[in-house]
Scaffold this active site. Structure first.
Site, PDB file in Angstrom:
ATOM      1  N   GLU A 142       0.833  -1.092   0.007  1.00 58.79           N
ATOM      2  CA  GLU A 142       0.123  -0.006  -0.110  1.00 58.79           C
ATOM      3  C   GLU A 142       0.899   1.293  -0.088  1.00 58.79           C
ATOM      4  OE1 GLU A 142      -2.629  -0.273   3.246  1.00 58.79           O
ATOM      5  OE2 GLU A 142      -3.825  -2.218   2.437  1.00 58.79           O
ATOM      6  N   GLU A 162      -5.376  -8.714   1.126  1.00 64.08           N
ATOM      7  CA  GLU A 162      -5.963  -8.300   2.193  1.00 64.08           C
ATOM      8  C   GLU A 162      -7.706  -7.973   1.898  1.00 64.08           C
ATOM      9  OE1 GLU A 162      -4.501  -4.948   4.376  1.00 64.08           O
ATOM     10  OE2 GLU A 162      -2.416  -5.337   4.111  1.00 64.08           O
TER      11      GLU A 162
HETATM   12  O1  IFM Z   1      -3.677  -3.050   9.371  1.00 68.12           O
HETATM   13  C1  IFM Z   1      -3.724  -2.495   8.022  1.00 68.12           C
HETATM   14  C2  IFM Z   1      -2.500  -3.194   7.213  1.00 68.12           C
HETATM   15  O2  IFM Z   1      -1.512  -2.742   7.876  1.00 68.12           O
HETATM   16  C3  IFM Z   1      -2.698  -2.446   5.693  1.00 68.12           C
HETATM   17  N1  IFM Z   1      -3.924  -2.560   5.183  1.00 68.12           N
HETATM   18  C4  IFM Z   1      -5.195  -2.111   6.171  1.00 68.12           C
HETATM   19  C5  IFM Z   1      -5.149  -2.851   7.308  1.00 68.12           C
HETATM   20  C6  IFM Z   1      -6.244  -2.619   8.137  1.00 68.12           C
HETATM   21  O3  IFM Z   1      -6.398  -1.283   8.306  1.00 68.12           O
END
Ligand code: IFM
Length: 481
Positions: free
Chosen positions: A201, A384
């Site tokens: 990200e 994710e």
């Molecule tokens: O915890 C975070 C992660 O580090 C990066 N993506 C979003 C998750 C939840 O907010």
């Protein structure tokens, strides 16, 4: 943290070059569920979970680990909602065999974790720290022994402080240091660790950490957008080259926080605002990697930063794109703010999760459609997706987490529908296996399939853990929780 958090909490002071950035507006899409024709996932589809080193490992000074920007930023609980630190977290530096046993025990076949750069190169440059490498070597072996395929992210926001002291991502030299670090990891672990994710990200790290100052390193200012974006893209390109030079058989991907940016209401000028964020949040990372270009609206930000030949480095073949998806965001034009972009209201009736994020699986379908139609339809892993308990500094984790099951189920419907539409999606990783340290929210936000009673405490699988286990076994997505 996603762009919806930016818009909710802090977008107003964000300067992104104003309306000039807004000419590539993304189109509004109706929210809601997306129904697949079949609910059966194919055999071999990878069911997994994701974590990050800083949110789980603890042991911040063990075995020669160097300090990072998050150690500095959160020292004494500063900048963190519950004033906690990541000193212990889930204690995964010691409890990793239990982590892996929980993952394997759910029948999950993939574990995305991250490697802490400062455990490997404590000062950001110079010789490798063998003890740090040994830790990840043990972690990889533990997974292989349990039949779990390791996916290692090389950078999940924990930049060595020594590099930040020299300018961090504002300094072009950091790109070469990242490639050196990637080469070290590839050389030591690449015989067994075959799946690499470069950066996690990058947009979040850029905007939340370097423009809004909510994350480490806590910098503020729109002038940081160009250098931080481009240096992360360049570092990624160099690291991919370095990894492939060491081991030709690695599977390498990049993980982006893809997020539809939608104009609020029906007013046409709000498209300028939503397009502005879409360019710097989504396209500024997809385009250099997959097309070897930047969106036009980024040009002003990149003056003096983008050098001849850079785009040949940023554009690298990838084996998969990692998609992190949580929610879309809504934006409107606001001439009183420096950026002219402001958080906008979502359409009436939009559902929110307990974290305050919209629940809208159509946004996931939309991002997967971009990859199909605008970016050559690369292979994809959902690296994710998941949701938090209601934010609370004191409430215990909710063990009967039907809201999480419901969230995951509905997003998996969008994944399955995208596969039917032609997206080659190889896997789906839930964020996260155990409740962990959620950056500026500390422990007040809980995303796990398993709870943990405080740092280092007892772990208890939630209802969602059993639900995912049944799904991983059958591949058949239930119609309800
Ligand atoms: O915890 C975070 C992660 O580090 C990066 N993506 C979003 C998750 C939840 O907010």
């Amino acid at each position: 943290m996603t762009a919806s958090d930016i818009t909710r909490r802090a977008l107003a002071p964000l300067a992104v070059g104003g309306m000039a950035a807004g000419l590539e507006a993304c189109q509004p899409k109706p929210g809601g569920d997306v129904q697949p024709r079949s609910r059966q996932f194919p055999p071999g589809f990878k069911w997994g979970v994701a974590t990050a080193a800083y949110q789980t490992e603890g042991s911040l000074t063990a075995d020669g680990r160097g300090p990072t920007i998050w150690d500095t930023f959160s020292a004494g609980g500063a900048h963190i909602a519950d004033h906690s630190t990541a000193a212990v977290c889930t204690d995964s530096y010691h409890r990793y065999p239990e982590d892996v046993a929980l993952i394997a025990g759910a029948g999950l076949k993939a574990y995305r974790f991250s490697i802490a750069w400062s455990r490997i190169v404590p000062d950001g440059a110079g010789p490798a720290n063998e003890k740090g490498l040994d830790f990840y070597s043990r972690l990889v072996d533990e997974q292989l022994k349990a039949g779990v395929e390791p996916y290692a992210t090389l950078f999940h926001w924990d930049l060595p402080q020594a590099l930040q002291d020299k300018g961090g991502w504002l300094n072009r030299d950091t790109t070469a240091r990242f490639a050196d670090y990637a080469a070290i990891v590839g050389e030591k672990l690449g015989d067994r660790l075959k799946n690499f994710i470069t950066l996690n990200e990058a947009a979040v790290h850029c905007v939340i950490g370097h423009v809004l100052g909510i994350h480490a390193p806590g910098l503020k200012g729109a002038a940081n957008i160009g250098p931080v974006t481009h240096h992360q893209n360049l570092a990624q390109g160099l690291a991919i080259q370095a990894l492939r030079a060491g081991h030709a058989d690695l599977k390498i991907g990049a993980t982006l926080a893809l997020q539809p940016c939608r104009p609020t209401g029906g007013l046409p000028w709000n498209k300028l605002a939503s397009g502005g964020l879409d360019a710097l949040w989504n396209k500024a990372y997809l385009d250099p990697l997959l097309k070897g270009s930047y969106p036009k609206s980024m040009e002003a930000n990149l003056k003096g930063v983008l050098k001849d030949g850079d785009l040949k480095i940023t554009k690298q073949p990838v084996d998969f794109m990692g998609v992190n998806y949580y929610a879309p965001t809504y934006l409107g034009l606001d001439l009183t703010s420096e950026s002219h972009i402001a958080p906008g209201k979502p359409p009436k009736g939009v559902e929110l999760d307990a974290f305050g994020r919209h629940i809208d699986p159509s946004g996931l379908a939309e991002t997967l459609a971009w990859l199909r139609t605008d970016y050559g339809n690369p292979r994809v892993i959902i690296t994710e997706n998941g949701c938090s308990d209601p934010i609370s500094q004191t409430a215990p984790a909710i063990q009967n987490d039907s809201f999480r099951i419901n969230y995951i189920r509905r997003h998996l419907e969008a994944v399955r529908a995208a596969m039917e539409a032609g997206s080659p999606i190889d896997g789906y990783f839930v964020w996260s296996i155990i409740d962990n340290w959620e950056w500026d929210s500390g422990f007040s936000s809980k995303f796990g399939l398993v709870s943990q009673a405080g740092p280092g405490g007892v772990r208890a699988p939630k209802a969602s853990y059993a639900w995912l286990k049944a799904l991983a076994q059958s591949g058949l997505l239930p119609t309800h929780e």
